[in-house]
Design a protein around this motif. Structure first.
Motif, mmCIF file in Angstrom:
data_model
loop_
_atom_site.group_PDB
_atom_site.id
_atom_site.type_symbol
_atom_site.label_atom_id
_atom_site.label_comp_id
_atom_site.label_asym_id
_atom_site.label_seq_id
_atom_site.Cartn_x
_atom_site.Cartn_y
_atom_site.Cartn_z
ATOM 1 N N THR A 32 0.813 -1.225 0.000
ATOM 2 C CA THR A 32 0.000 0.000 0.000
ATOM 3 C C THR A 32 0.841 1.266 0.000
ATOM 4 O OG1 THR A 32 -0.149 -0.250 2.384
ATOM 5 C CG2 THR A 32 -2.007 -1.067 1.057
ATOM 6 N N GLY A 33 2.125 1.144 0.301
ATOM 7 C CA GLY A 33 2.968 2.331 0.331
ATOM 8 C C GLY A 33 3.413 2.810 -1.045
ATOM 9 N N VAL A 34 3.105 2.041 -2.084
ATOM 10 C CA VAL A 34 3.557 2.421 -3.423
ATOM 11 C C VAL A 34 2.863 3.702 -3.869
ATOM 12 C CG1 VAL A 34 3.597 1.760 -5.857
ATOM 13 C CG2 VAL A 34 4.066 0.048 -4.087
ATOM 14 N N GLU A 35 3.633 4.708 -4.173
ATOM 15 C CA GLU A 35 3.051 5.989 -4.583
ATOM 16 C C GLU A 35 3.088 6.184 -6.091
ATOM 17 O OE1 GLU A 35 4.861 9.150 -2.410
ATOM 18 O OE2 GLU A 35 4.122 8.409 -0.474
ATOM 19 N N HIS A 36 4.109 5.629 -6.728
ATOM 20 C CA HIS A 36 4.232 5.867 -8.158
ATOM 21 C C HIS A 36 5.089 4.773 -8.786
ATOM 22 C CE1 HIS A 36 4.343 8.083 -11.904
ATOM 23 N NE2 HIS A 36 5.647 7.971 -11.932
ATOM 24 N N VAL A 37 4.684 4.308 -9.949
ATOM 25 C CA VAL A 37 5.487 3.339 -10.701
ATOM 26 C C VAL A 37 5.634 3.870 -12.120
ATOM 27 C CG1 VAL A 37 5.640 0.973 -11.585
ATOM 28 C CG2 VAL A 37 4.599 1.394 -9.347
ATOM 29 N N SER A 38 6.829 3.848 -12.619
ATOM 30 C CA SER A 38 6.986 4.244 -14.012
ATOM 31 C C SER A 38 7.906 3.257 -14.714
ATOM 32 C CB SER A 38 7.538 5.666 -14.124
ATOM 33 O OG SER A 38 8.826 5.718 -13.585
ATOM 34 N N PHE A 39 7.666 3.087 -15.994
ATOM 35 C CA PHE A 39 8.461 2.167 -16.788
ATOM 36 C C PHE A 39 9.408 2.939 -17.683
ATOM 37 C CE2 PHE A 39 5.628 -0.886 -15.240
ATOM 38 C CZ PHE A 39 6.070 -2.142 -15.585
#
Lengths: 81, 230
Positions: A32-39
């Motif tokens: 739940t701590g994931v704020e942003h993911v980018s590839f």
């Protein structure tokens, strides 16, 4: 021979459906701590040149012309040798 | 003079496109991407497919195929230039049209009929249509999600010609199949001679195909070719 590692990423703020979908999946898995993911994309290039300065200049030109789309992407270049 | 239909390795819609162009009275000719001369062409179409395998980015390698110097030269004049699906992606990569096309919002390949609304008739693709006209045309793409850094378009002088809409012409989030910014399905340059769209009008030119709504777009293109000649 010189080796360069080029990292190409979507510019911040532009739509990144892969990143957004992966972020949702990580949330669903309890991260739940994931704020942003980018590839992004990593491109490794071995190049023959007179010297490291020329090699870097050539790789810069490759990025500007082909390896990144300046409309939506930015890039960084790391020399590894 | 002919309408050059550019064929890259991996292009797969060239014959449908050739058929549609001939149907509206143009003389379509397939031209291999390694050719370097379009002096016999009065118009150019970049058809759909997966040029050069879509490697690196869709359209990125195709944009440097030898024929593209000629396409860029003609695009800078009044010659009608059209990019359909992968052809639209190539035009964007080449910087002939603004913005870029990336993976669909839901990361699914979309292959289904969609409805689009004509936003402007100021282009070679929409000149014979009417603003607000709703067309049912198949979409067939994974990277159809139009994005742009600025609002509404990257090149300030480009303009929107087609938007995804529902069947009665309303712009709703549900009617935007791929998440495109401003529901953009097609754009044109400032002079209107270069146009690109993601849906495939060549797959909607006869009722036997389920829709003939794409025909008005090809008729626009043919009329635009005649207008330049006149």
């Amino acid at each position: 021979m010189y080796t360069f590692v080029i990292q190409v990423d979507r510019k911040p703020g532009l739509s990144d459906p892969e990143g957004a979908t992966t972020a949702r999946a990580l949330h669903d898995l309890g991260f739940t701590g994931v704020e942003h993911v980018s590839f992004g994309r990593t491109i490794t290039i071995d190049i023959d040149a007179e010297n490291s300065h020329d090699a870097l200049a050539t790789v810069e030109s490759m990025c500007a012309k082909l390896l990144a789309n300046p409309v939506i992407e930015h890039y960084t270049i790391d020399a590894t040798s | 003079m002919t309408t050059a239909v550019i064929v890259f390795p991996g292009t797969n819609c060239e014959q449908d496109t050739e058929y549609a162009l001939n149907m509206v009275g143009l003389d379509a000719e397939l031209v291999w991407h390694r050719d370097t001369d379009l002096s016999g062409a009065d118009s150019v179409v970049l058809p759909g497919g997966f040029a050069h395998g879509d490697y690196l980015r869709t359209g990125a390698i195709a944009r440097f195929s030898p024929i593209m110097k000629e396409v860029e030269r003609l695009a800078a004049t009044d010659v009608p230039v059209l990019g359909i699906c992968n052809g639209f992606q190539v035009l964007c990569e080449a910087g002939i049209l603004g913005g870029a096309l990336v993976a669909n919002q839901d990361l699914k390949f979309i292959c289904k009929p969609v409805t689009v609304r004509v936003a402007s008739t100021d282009s070679v693709l929409t000149a014979a249509a009417t603003v607000g006209q709703v067309l049912r045309i198949p979409l067939n793409s994974y990277e159809g999600n139009y994005i742009t850094q600025d609002s509404p378009l990257q090149n300030g002088d480009d303009h929107v010609i087609l938007r995804y809409c529902d069947t009665d012409g309303s712009l709703t989030a549900a009617a935007n199949p791929n998440g495109s910014a401003h529901a953009i399905a097609g754009i044109a340059n400032s002079r209107g001679n270069v146009a690109g769209l993601m849906p495939h009008p060549e797959r909607a030119i006869e009722s036997i195909l389920g829709s003939a709504d794409g025909r008005v777009l090809f008729e626009s293109f043919a009329a635009s070719v005649s207008a330049v000649k006149a």
